[in-house]
Motif scaffolding. Structure first.
Motif, mmCIF file in Angstrom:
data_model
loop_
_atom_site.group_PDB
_atom_site.id
_atom_site.type_symbol
_atom_site.label_atom_id
_atom_site.label_comp_id
_atom_site.label_asym_id
_atom_site.label_seq_id
_atom_site.Cartn_x
_atom_site.Cartn_y
_atom_site.Cartn_z
ATOM 1 N N ILE A 64 0.850 -1.183 0.000
ATOM 2 C CA ILE A 64 0.000 0.000 0.000
ATOM 3 C C ILE A 64 0.887 1.233 0.000
ATOM 4 O O ILE A 64 2.061 1.175 0.393
ATOM 5 C CB ILE A 64 -0.970 0.039 1.208
ATOM 6 C CG1 ILE A 64 -0.205 0.049 2.539
ATOM 7 C CG2 ILE A 64 -1.945 -1.122 1.163
ATOM 8 C CD1 ILE A 64 -1.103 0.243 3.749
ATOM 9 N N GLU A 65 0.319 2.340 -0.448
ATOM 10 C CA GLU A 65 1.066 3.592 -0.500
ATOM 11 C C GLU A 65 0.296 4.681 0.217
ATOM 12 O O GLU A 65 -0.930 4.637 0.320
ATOM 13 C CB GLU A 65 1.327 3.993 -1.958
ATOM 14 C CG GLU A 65 2.225 3.013 -2.700
ATOM 15 C CD GLU A 65 2.476 3.421 -4.137
ATOM 16 O OE1 GLU A 65 1.741 4.303 -4.642
ATOM 17 O OE2 GLU A 65 3.406 2.876 -4.750
ATOM 18 N N GLY A 66 1.023 5.640 0.736
ATOM 19 C CA GLY A 66 0.401 6.744 1.433
ATOM 20 C C GLY A 66 1.450 7.755 1.843
ATOM 21 O O GLY A 66 2.548 7.794 1.284
ATOM 22 N N SER A 113 -7.314 7.786 0.334
ATOM 23 C CA SER A 113 -8.751 7.921 0.604
ATOM 24 C C SER A 113 -9.040 8.885 1.745
ATOM 25 O O SER A 113 -10.190 9.256 1.973
ATOM 26 C CB SER A 113 -9.328 6.550 0.963
ATOM 27 O OG SER A 113 -8.752 6.073 2.183
ATOM 28 N N GLY A 114 -7.996 9.304 2.468
ATOM 29 C CA GLY A 114 -8.181 10.150 3.639
ATOM 30 C C GLY A 114 -8.196 9.377 4.932
ATOM 31 O O GLY A 114 -8.123 9.974 6.015
#
Length: 230
Positions: A195-197, A214-215
């Motif tokens: 996952i990325e963020g 997505s916040g």
């Protein structure tokens, strides 16, 4: 502090020593079975630092998982004391970078109320790690394992005391030495799952807070993290 010429793993030796006390250190010139996270092989050539120390958990201590923050902060402070390095940065959960390259790693292992913190520092040589850039401190200054050991021991003792007395302060200091808030991160749980963020800070237990596109915010307790996104 005890120095040995050769052993399998300083972490294993300390964990297997029932009479070991908090603050004991074992440093080996070479390791035959050095390992990193997820049981990866850790090359341990002579001239690099390979050492472990023991922590005895006490009633009222913060969550043991947050000891990784104390270990990381102790490591970067010791390297700063050993050499005029610039571009040092902590990367969650347990790497010390020189620029974009891995300079050192930490492995914490627990057995009951005993936690061993193992440190591998590329003082002289930068071993090859597939898919990773590595660096050695010898490009900046020549530092022997014998000279580095007391610097790290003193630094770890200070940060262990801070971990017990001021865990919030410890988190703040770790953040000052780490990738900045908002930095893009790729979090790898396995070869197939990623996952990325963006980096949103740390939780009290040392978990990574990752802000998703997505916040939503997700807390990561165990994974491989790389700076940037694909």
């Amino acid at each position: 502090m005890r120095f040995v010429e050769r052993t399998g793993s300083t972490n294993t030796d300390l964990l297997d020593a029932p009479d070991a006390h908090e603050g004991d250190w074992l440093v080996a010139a070479r390791q035959d079975s050095g390992r990193g996270r997820q049981n990866r092989n850790w090359e341990s050539p002579a001239g690099n630092f390979h050492g472990s120390t023991l922590v005895r958990l006490q009633p009222g201590d913060p969550q043991p998982s947050s000891l990784s923050l104390a270990a990381g902060l102790a490591l970067i402070r010791a390297v700063e004391a050993a050499a005029p390095a610039t571009g040092l940065m902590l990367k969650w959960p347990n790497d010390l970078l020189l620029g974009s390259a891995k300079l050192a790693g930490i492995l914490l292992e627990r057995q009951g109320d005993r936690v061993v913190a193992g440190f591998g520092v590329n003082l002289a040589h930068a071993p090859t790690i597939p898919g990773r850039e590595t660096a050695a401190l010898s490009g900046i200054a020549l530092v022997s394992p014998e000279a580095f050991a007391p610097l790290l021991a003193a630094s770890f003792a200070r940060e262990l005391a801070r971990w017990r007395s001021d865990p919030e302060g410890l988190v703040a200091l770790w953040l000052e030495s780490a990738h900045p808030l908002g930095a893009p991160l790729s979090v790898h749980f396995s070869a197939e799952e990623k996952i990325e963020g963006r980096f949103a800070g740390l939780a009290e237990d040392g978990a990574l807070r990752l802000s998703l596109p997505s916040g939503e915010e997700r807390r990561i307790h165990a994974a491989d993290v790389s700076l940037g996104t694909a």
